[in-house]
Write a protein that holds these residues in place. Sequence first.
Motif, short mmCIF file in Angstrom:
data_model
loop_
_atom_site.label_atom_id
_atom_site.label_comp_id
_atom_site.label_asym_id
_atom_site.label_seq_id
_atom_site.Cartn_x
_atom_site.Cartn_y
_atom_site.Cartn_z
N ASP A 1 0.78 -1.20 -0.01
CA ASP A 1 0.10 0.00 -0.06
C ASP A 1 0.74 1.31 -0.08
N ALA A 2 2.06 1.36 0.72
CA ALA A 2 2.83 2.45 0.84
C ALA A 2 3.22 3.05 -0.50
N VAL A 3 3.55 2.13 -1.59
CA VAL A 3 4.05 2.54 -2.90
C VAL A 3 2.76 2.14 -3.93
N THR A 4 1.72 1.54 -3.49
CA THR A 4 0.80 1.32 -4.62
C THR A 4 1.21 0.52 -5.56
N THR A 5 2.01 -0.68 -5.06
CA THR A 5 2.66 -1.55 -6.34
C THR A 5 1.86 -3.03 -5.80
N VAL A 6 1.53 -3.70 -6.96
CA VAL A 6 1.28 -5.01 -6.70
C VAL A 6 2.07 -5.93 -7.28
N TYR A 7 2.30 -7.02 -6.63
CA TYR A 7 3.21 -8.03 -7.19
C TYR A 7 2.47 -9.40 -7.40
N LEU A 8 3.08 -9.96 -8.37
CA LEU A 8 2.75 -11.11 -8.63
C LEU A 8 3.73 -12.04 -8.58
N GLN A 9 3.85 -12.96 -7.37
CA GLN A 9 5.06 -13.86 -7.21
C GLN A 9 4.56 -15.08 -7.71
N MET A 10 5.38 -15.86 -8.86
CA MET A 10 5.08 -16.65 -9.88
C MET A 10 6.27 -17.96 -9.45
N ASN A 11 5.82 -19.02 -9.09
CA ASN A 11 6.58 -20.05 -8.76
C ASN A 11 6.22 -21.48 -9.51
#
Length: 117
Positions: free
Chosen positions: A73-83
Amino acid sequence: QVQLVESGGGLVQPGGSLRLSCAASGLGRGAYSITWVRQAPGKEREFVAKITSDQETTYADFVKGRFTISEDDAVTTVYLQMNNLSSNDTAVYYCNAQHKGYAYVYRGQGTQVTVSS
């Protein structure tokens, strides 16, 4: 003005991992959702995962247990961790954003993910 910038794509071997990022700006303070979709060569674009500003997550069946969507939320970045990636995951990955209650979808430019030995 809403802007979405994806990064983190690249070439990875089968069984490997990547983390994609979607840096969002201009969304404001209202409720929204950010969705990862992908499009493989010759195929239609398909849903991968979604997260709302309330941190609710939804996944496509084919990524459950392998991919994780999260938001800073602090940087409004969404991550997609793909394994545990496979060649079937090769595609251009896009992030989309939508304000709750509105039909318009903001779209990023995409990042290429190639899974190959």
